[in-house]
Write a protein that holds these residues in place. Structure first.
Motif, short mmCIF file in Angstrom:
data_model
loop_
_atom_site.label_atom_id
_atom_site.label_comp_id
_atom_site.label_asym_id
_atom_site.label_seq_id
_atom_site.Cartn_x
_atom_site.Cartn_y
_atom_site.Cartn_z
N ASP A 4 39.54 41.69 38.23
CA ASP A 4 38.81 42.96 38.31
C ASP A 4 37.77 42.86 39.43
OD1 ASP A 4 36.48 41.61 37.30
OD2 ASP A 4 37.31 41.81 35.29
N PRO A 5 37.11 43.97 39.78
CA PRO A 5 36.15 43.92 40.90
C PRO A 5 35.02 42.90 40.73
CG PRO A 5 36.70 46.19 40.37
CD PRO A 5 37.33 45.34 39.32
N ILE A 6 34.47 42.77 39.51
CA ILE A 6 33.38 41.82 39.30
C ILE A 6 33.87 40.39 39.50
CG2 ILE A 6 31.77 40.90 37.59
CD1 ILE A 6 31.58 43.66 36.38
N ARG A 7 35.03 40.07 38.95
CA ARG A 7 35.58 38.72 39.12
C ARG A 7 35.92 38.45 40.58
NH1 ARG A 7 40.56 36.18 35.52
NH2 ARG A 7 40.34 34.02 36.27
N THR A 8 36.39 39.48 41.27
CA THR A 8 36.68 39.32 42.69
C THR A 8 35.44 38.97 43.48
OG1 THR A 8 38.52 40.89 42.55
CG2 THR A 8 37.61 40.48 44.74
N MET A 9 34.34 39.67 43.20
CA MET A 9 33.09 39.39 43.90
C MET A 9 32.57 37.99 43.59
SD MET A 9 30.70 42.78 44.02
CE MET A 9 30.78 43.04 42.25
N VAL A 10 32.62 37.60 42.31
CA VAL A 10 32.02 36.34 41.89
C VAL A 10 32.85 35.14 42.32
CG1 VAL A 10 31.35 34.96 39.89
CG2 VAL A 10 30.81 37.40 39.96
N GLN A 11 34.18 35.23 42.17
CA GLN A 11 35.03 34.06 42.38
C GLN A 11 35.74 34.04 43.73
OE1 GLN A 11 37.71 33.56 39.07
NE2 GLN A 11 36.06 33.27 37.58
N VAL A 12 35.77 35.17 44.43
CA VAL A 12 36.49 35.21 45.71
C VAL A 12 35.53 35.49 46.87
CG1 VAL A 12 38.33 36.35 47.03
CG2 VAL A 12 38.60 35.98 44.56
N ILE A 13 34.79 36.58 46.79
CA ILE A 13 33.93 36.98 47.91
C ILE A 13 32.71 36.07 48.03
CG2 ILE A 13 32.58 38.85 48.91
CD1 ILE A 13 35.60 39.31 48.89
N PHE A 14 32.02 35.84 46.91
CA PHE A 14 30.78 35.06 46.94
C PHE A 14 30.97 33.65 47.51
CE2 PHE A 14 27.68 32.19 44.96
CZ PHE A 14 26.51 32.77 45.39
N PRO A 15 32.00 32.88 47.11
CA PRO A 15 32.15 31.54 47.69
C PRO A 15 32.38 31.56 49.20
CG PRO A 15 33.44 31.73 45.68
CD PRO A 15 32.95 33.09 46.01
N ASN A 16 32.98 32.62 49.71
CA ASN A 16 33.27 32.70 51.14
C ASN A 16 32.05 33.09 51.97
OD1 ASN A 16 36.32 32.37 51.94
ND2 ASN A 16 36.32 33.39 49.96
N ILE A 17 31.04 33.65 51.34
CA ILE A 17 29.82 34.01 52.08
C ILE A 17 28.62 33.25 51.53
CG2 ILE A 17 30.71 36.32 52.64
CD1 ILE A 17 28.83 37.42 50.46
N PHE A 18 28.88 32.10 50.92
CA PHE A 18 27.82 31.33 50.27
C PHE A 18 26.71 30.95 51.24
CE2 PHE A 18 26.16 27.18 48.71
CZ PHE A 18 25.50 27.68 47.60
N VAL A 19 27.08 30.50 52.43
CA VAL A 19 26.07 30.09 53.41
C VAL A 19 25.24 31.29 53.87
CG1 VAL A 19 25.72 29.09 55.70
CG2 VAL A 19 27.40 28.10 54.16
N ALA A 20 25.87 32.45 54.03
CA ALA A 20 25.14 33.66 54.39
C ALA A 20 24.14 34.04 53.30
CB ALA A 20 26.11 34.81 54.64
N VAL A 21 24.57 33.91 52.04
CA VAL A 21 23.66 34.18 50.91
C VAL A 21 22.50 33.18 50.92
CG1 VAL A 21 23.47 34.23 48.40
CG2 VAL A 21 25.46 35.24 49.52
N LEU A 22 22.80 31.92 51.25
CA LEU A 22 21.74 30.92 51.34
C LEU A 22 20.72 31.30 52.41
CD1 LEU A 22 23.37 27.39 50.99
CD2 LEU A 22 21.73 28.49 49.46
N SER A 23 21.18 31.84 53.52
CA SER A 23 20.26 32.26 54.57
C SER A 23 19.33 33.35 54.06
CB SER A 23 21.04 32.75 55.79
OG SER A 23 21.86 31.73 56.31
N GLY A 24 19.89 34.34 53.36
CA GLY A 24 19.06 35.38 52.78
C GLY A 24 18.12 34.84 51.72
N ALA A 25 18.59 33.85 50.95
CA ALA A 25 17.75 33.24 49.92
C ALA A 25 16.59 32.49 50.55
CB ALA A 25 18.58 32.31 49.05
N PHE A 26 16.87 31.77 51.63
CA PHE A 26 15.80 31.04 52.32
C PHE A 26 14.74 31.99 52.87
CE2 PHE A 26 14.52 30.03 56.71
CZ PHE A 26 13.55 29.08 56.42
#
Length: 262
Positions: free
Chosen positions: A172-194
């Motif tokens: 479903d869309p939520i699982r897609t975001m959590v398990q597919v999209i998020f791991p592929n942009i993890f470093v970008a998310v880390l930049s925003g987190a920093f």
């Protein structure tokens, strides 16, 4: 060619000196707490101060909460805009730029006016409510940086293909975001987190006017009342910043290829 290299190194040296010499002077000054001796007394004084420990812990918790809330808001919005609502991108970019235009003092006075004791939702009546309010303010201040970091990460991957593949496999869309999209942009998310962490740690206006024991307020109070400890705090803040950047670069090496391009 040799002349170009020479002038390139000259410009680099001047830039490095402009950046490093004030930092070196600050570091040396922070070690002169005792006359005629270089010691780390100022750093020991800072680290042993209970206010340093409590305010830094408070700001750290606020930063973690702001990062979690920011990612939970921005990732779905940026994902669906890129996937199905491309026409909304200019609107999203305009909205996420507003915190750079509206000063923090206007933001915090708006929060106080909207959520004071006489409002429908009196958040300022309790410590927990005020903490929620300041975290929301931090999320707003970090919104331009978090959105652009995540949006840049989404640009480096094929969102449409990954979503279609996940849907075919039954996600479903939520699982897609959590398990597919998020791991592929993890470093970008880390930049925003920093960037969110850096904003929260140094922020003063919201914490001061909401009367919360944040690290930015502590640094301002120390700077107004002491001589050597503020320089030590400046060096500590610098070390934290570059340490976080080093961790991001280290994690970037182990990130997926698409995310590493972010």
């Amino acid at each position: 060619m040799i002349g170009r290299r020479f002038w390139a190194w000259v410009v680099f040296g001047l830039g490095a000196a402009y950046f490093l010499l004030p930092l070196l002077a600050t570091f040396i000054f922070s070690m002169q707490m005792r006359r005629d001796r270089l010691t780390f007394d100022a750093y020991l004084s800072v680290f042993s101060d209970e206010r340093f420990q409590s305010t830094f812990s408070y700001s750290l918790v606020c930063a973690v909460c702001a990062i979690i809330v920011g990612v939970a808001i921005v990732l779905p919005a940026a994902y669906f805009v890129r996937l199905r609502l491309q026409w909304l991108r200019p609107v999203m970019e305009f909205i996420t730029l507003l915190p750079l235009i509206v000063p923090p003092i206007i933001l915090v006075f708006g929060h106080i006016r909207l959520f004071n004791s006489s409002s429908i939702l009196p958040l300022t009546n309790s410590t927990f409510g005020t903490d929620v309010l300041i975290v929301c303010g931090y999320v707003t201040l970090a919104l331009p940086y978090m959105y652009r970091a995540i949006d840049t990460g989404l640009r480096t991957i094929d969102v449409q293909t990954l979503t279609e593949a996940a849907t075919i496999l039954g996600a479903d869309p939520i699982r897609t975001m959590v398990q597919v999209i998020f791991p592929n942009i993890f470093v970008a998310v880390l930049s925003g987190a920093f960037l969110t962490f850096a904003i929260v740690i140094g922020e003063f206006v919201l914490a001061s006017l909401l009367n919360r024991p944040a690290f930015g307020v502590y640094m301002q109070n120390v700077g107004a009342n002491r001589a050597y400890e503020p320089s030590a705090l400046a060096i500590i803040s610098f070390a934290l910043t570059w340490g976080a950047m080093g961790v991001i670069q280290l994690l970037d090496r182990f990130a997926p290829k698409t995310a590493r391009q972010a």
